[in-house]
Scaffold this motif. Structure first.
Motif, PDB file in Angstrom:
ATOM      1  N   ASP A  72      13.886  -0.800   0.948  1.00  0.00           N
ATOM      2  CA  ASP A  72      13.841  -0.660   3.031  1.00  0.00           C
ATOM      3  C   ASP A  72      14.335   0.564   3.352  1.00  0.00           C
ATOM      4  N   VAL A  73      13.953   1.396   3.242  1.00  0.00           N
ATOM      5  CA  VAL A  73      13.375   3.291   3.544  1.00  0.00           C
ATOM      6  C   VAL A  73      12.472   4.299   2.153  1.00  0.00           C
ATOM      7  N   LEU A  74      11.441   3.972   2.729  1.00  0.00           N
ATOM      8  CA  LEU A  74      10.470   4.213   1.788  1.00  0.00           C
ATOM      9  C   LEU A  74       9.648   6.294   2.576  1.00  0.00           C
ATOM     10  N   ILE A  75      10.579   7.590   1.609  1.00  0.00           N
ATOM     11  CA  ILE A  75      10.074   8.102   2.326  1.00  0.00           C
ATOM     12  C   ILE A  75       8.495   8.693   1.484  1.00  0.00           C
ATOM     13  N   ILE A  76       7.774   9.528   1.724  1.00  0.00           N
ATOM     14  CA  ILE A  76       6.765   9.720   0.798  1.00  0.00           C
ATOM     15  C   ILE A  76       5.994  11.424   1.093  1.00  0.00           C
ATOM     16  N   ASP A  77       6.388  12.582   0.144  1.00  0.00           N
ATOM     17  CA  ASP A  77       6.959  13.989   1.081  1.00  0.00           C
ATOM     18  C   ASP A  77       5.808  14.898   0.358  1.00  0.00           C
ATOM     19  N   GLU A  78       4.646  14.981   0.950  1.00  0.00           N
ATOM     20  CA  GLU A  78       3.652  15.835   0.640  1.00  0.00           C
ATOM     21  C   GLU A  78       2.150  14.533   0.484  1.00  0.00           C
ATOM     22  N   ILE A  79       2.207  13.777   1.290  1.00  0.00           N
ATOM     23  CA  ILE A  79       0.757  12.741   0.543  1.00  0.00           C
ATOM     24  C   ILE A  79      -0.611  13.613   1.162  1.00  0.00           C
ATOM     25  N   ASP A  80      -0.852  14.651   0.965  1.00  0.00           N
ATOM     26  CA  ASP A  80      -1.793  15.069   1.325  1.00  0.00           C
ATOM     27  C   ASP A  80      -1.903  16.143  -0.546  1.00  0.00           C
ATOM     28  N   ALA A  81      -0.856  16.283  -1.434  1.00  0.00           N
ATOM     29  CA  ALA A  81      -0.828  16.546  -2.373  1.00  0.00           C
ATOM     30  C   ALA A  81      -1.824  15.782  -3.670  1.00  0.00           C
ATOM     31  N   PHE A  82      -1.812  16.590  -4.604  1.00  0.00           N
ATOM     32  CA  PHE A  82      -2.584  15.813  -5.997  1.00  0.00           C
ATOM     33  C   PHE A  82      -1.695  14.874  -6.525  1.00  0.00           C
ATOM     34  N   PRO A  83      -1.469  13.162  -7.191  1.00  0.00           N
ATOM     35  CA  PRO A  83      -3.206  12.814  -6.820  1.00  0.00           C
ATOM     36  C   PRO A  83      -2.724  12.230  -5.674  1.00  0.00           C
ATOM     37  N   PHE A  84      -1.684  11.742  -5.148  1.00  0.00           N
ATOM     38  CA  PHE A  84      -1.474  11.008  -4.576  1.00  0.00           C
ATOM     39  C   PHE A  84      -2.710  10.298  -3.251  1.00  0.00           C
ATOM     40  N   ASP A  85      -2.968  12.004  -2.802  1.00  0.00           N
ATOM     41  CA  ASP A  85      -3.933  11.817  -1.801  1.00  0.00           C
ATOM     42  C   ASP A  85      -5.300  10.922  -2.581  1.00  0.00           C
ATOM     43  N   THR A  86      -5.946  11.444  -3.729  1.00  0.00           N
ATOM     44  CA  THR A  86      -6.288  10.277  -4.373  1.00  0.00           C
ATOM     45  C   THR A  86      -6.444   8.756  -4.987  1.00  0.00           C
ATOM     46  N   ASP A  87      -5.783   9.122  -5.845  1.00  0.00           N
ATOM     47  CA  ASP A  87      -4.742   8.024  -6.215  1.00  0.00           C
ATOM     48  C   ASP A  87      -5.065   6.569  -5.973  1.00  0.00           C
ATOM     49  N   LYS A  88      -5.850   5.409  -5.790  1.00  0.00           N
ATOM     50  CA  LYS A  88      -5.010   4.354  -5.566  1.00  0.00           C
ATOM     51  C   LYS A  88      -4.275   3.802  -6.102  1.00  0.00           C
ATOM     52  N   GLY A  89      -4.182   3.711  -7.250  1.00  0.00           N
ATOM     53  CA  GLY A  89      -3.162   3.780  -8.113  1.00  0.00           C
ATOM     54  C   GLY A  89      -1.958   3.433  -7.923  1.00  0.00           C
ATOM     55  N   LEU A  90      -1.519   5.033  -7.322  1.00  0.00           N
ATOM     56  CA  LEU A  90      -0.262   5.363  -6.180  1.00  0.00           C
ATOM     57  C   LEU A  90       0.266   5.441  -4.971  1.00  0.00           C
ATOM     58  N   GLN A  91      -1.034   5.134  -4.625  1.00  0.00           N
ATOM     59  CA  GLN A  91      -0.808   4.681  -3.480  1.00  0.00           C
ATOM     60  C   GLN A  91      -0.701   2.962  -3.431  1.00  0.00           C
ATOM     61  N   PHE A  92      -1.464   2.088  -4.583  1.00  0.00           N
ATOM     62  CA  PHE A  92      -0.379   0.797  -4.701  1.00  0.00           C
ATOM     63  C   PHE A  92       0.821   0.856  -4.580  1.00  0.00           C
ATOM     64  N   ALA A  93       1.151   1.456  -5.698  1.00  0.00           N
ATOM     65  CA  ALA A  93       2.109   1.407  -5.842  1.00  0.00           C
ATOM     66  C   ALA A  93       3.308   1.538  -4.965  1.00  0.00           C
ATOM     67  N   ALA A  94       3.230   2.625  -4.156  1.00  0.00           N
ATOM     68  CA  ALA A  94       3.938   3.205  -3.562  1.00  0.00           C
ATOM     69  C   ALA A  94       4.322   1.387  -1.915  1.00  0.00           C
ATOM     70  N   GLN A  95       3.023   1.080  -1.984  1.00  0.00           N
ATOM     71  CA  GLN A  95       3.108  -0.791  -0.942  1.00  0.00           C
ATOM     72  C   GLN A  95       3.909  -0.923  -1.700  1.00  0.00           C
ATOM     73  N   LYS A  96       3.787  -1.482  -3.459  1.00  0.00           N
ATOM     74  CA  LYS A  96       4.606  -2.361  -3.914  1.00  0.00           C
ATOM     75  C   LYS A  96       6.025  -2.435  -4.148  1.00  0.00           C
ATOM     76  N   ALA A  97       6.609  -0.937  -4.037  1.00  0.00           N
ATOM     77  CA  ALA A  97       7.862  -0.864  -3.869  1.00  0.00           C
ATOM     78  C   ALA A  97       8.450  -1.018  -2.543  1.00  0.00           C
ATOM     79  N   LYS A  98       7.401  -0.867  -1.479  1.00  0.00           N
ATOM     80  CA  LYS A  98       8.814  -1.135  -0.650  1.00  0.00           C
ATOM     81  C   LYS A  98       8.690  -2.744  -0.152  1.00  0.00           C
ATOM     82  N   LYS A  99       9.933  -3.056   0.264  1.00  0.00           N
ATOM     83  CA  LYS A  99      10.018  -5.081   0.815  1.00  0.00           C
ATOM     84  C   LYS A  99       9.259  -4.821   1.732  1.00  0.00           C
ATOM     85  N   ASN A 100       8.585  -6.651   1.974  1.00  0.00           N
ATOM     86  CA  ASN A 100       7.707  -6.858   2.826  1.00  0.00           C
ATOM     87  C   ASN A 100       8.541  -6.938   3.905  1.00  0.00           C
ATOM     88  N   ARG A 101       9.538  -7.516   4.269  1.00  0.00           N
ATOM     89  CA  ARG A 101      10.628  -7.863   5.278  1.00  0.00           C
ATOM     90  C   ARG A 101      10.813  -6.937   6.438  1.00  0.00           C
TER      91      ARG A 101
END
Length: 250
Positions: free
Chosen positions: A210-239
């Motif tokens: 229900d709540v997702l907090i990403i700490d250090e979004i500007d850190a490698f590899p999250f800042d450039t890895d589309k797979g990690l960004q995809f996973a973060a979106q998928k881990a959140k509830k849609n509603r």
């Protein structure tokens, strides 16, 4: 098994036991095909160079995803098992927040803004220098979410950050069960309301938080890895999808 799978999406080899004859979950192939585009369900990789052909007993031309291979092999014929998150948590004990520290006037103002963001299911970027008290400013918002029976995850690209956050959060919410997920963890997975995880571990979740907090979004590899960004979106509830992003001013 229900609690082990709830809010998660796992291949057969990741299940700690067999599936019951009757269960309310879903299963889907490891890759989804839309038109001519073939996409890994776990990390969202969809380019031909993201796949490697491999012999397989499925009898079809099979391949696996190389982008998320470090999380275990997922093939075209692999089945991913998922179970809807139902927030099966016992009511939290009072006081929920056991942190006894005090915020400055400016920190208190930011804390109220963060709490309002979580309550309103909005997205907010928190950008400040190291040592500004960003973690402590999250506490009131997390407290509200815990009291409301929400499931919360604080994720970071860096394992050391997760290991640093874990005792601080345990001290702040002493009676709330929490779990820290990272690659070399020795502790077995268990179902908890508060989760601390590396962003790689988010690949094993689906509409869980229900709540997702990403700490250090500007850190490698999250800042450039589309797979990690995809996973973060998928881990959140849609509603109900508030999204707090924490960056560090250099």
């Amino acid at each position: 098994m229900d609690l082990f799978l709830m809010g998660r999406e796992l291949v057969q080899s990741e299940l700690n036991e067999g599936l019951p004859e009757e269960w309310e979950g879903t299963s889907s192939l490891g890759f989804i095909e839309i038109g001519k585009q073939i996409t890994c369900r776990r990390c969202g990789a969809n380019q031909p160079q993201d796949r490697q052909s491999a012999p397989c007993n499925c009898g079809d031309h099979c391949f696996y995803c190389i982008r998320c291979l470090q999380m275990g092999k997922i093939k075209r014929c692999s089945l991913l098992y998922a179970l809807t998150e139902k927030n099966r948590f016992s009511p939290v004990k009072e006081p929920v927040l056991t942190w006894q520290g005090k915020l400055s006037v400016q920190q208190e103002r930011a804390s109220k803004e963060i709490e309002s963001t979580i309550k309103a299911a909005q997205t907010r970027l928190i950008w400040a220098v190291a040592g500004a008290g960003k973690t402590e400013m999250l506490f009131k918002g997390i407290e509200w979410a815990l009291r409301e029976g929400k499931r919360i995850c604080i994720a970071s690209p860096r394992t050391d950050v997760c290991l640093e956050l874990a005792p601080r959060l345990k001290s702040a919410f002493q009676d709330v069960e929490q779990l820290t997920l990272y690659g070399d963890m020795e502790e077995s997975y268990r179902y908890t309301q508060l989760v601390i995880a590396t962003t790689h571990q988010l690949m094993r979740f689906k509409e869980a938080f229900d709540v997702l907090i990403i700490d250090e979004i500007d850190a490698f590899p999250f800042d450039t890895d589309k797979g990690l960004q995809f996973a973060a979106q998928k881990a959140k509830k849609n509603r109900w999808i508030p999204y707090l992003l924490i960056g560090y001013s250099k």
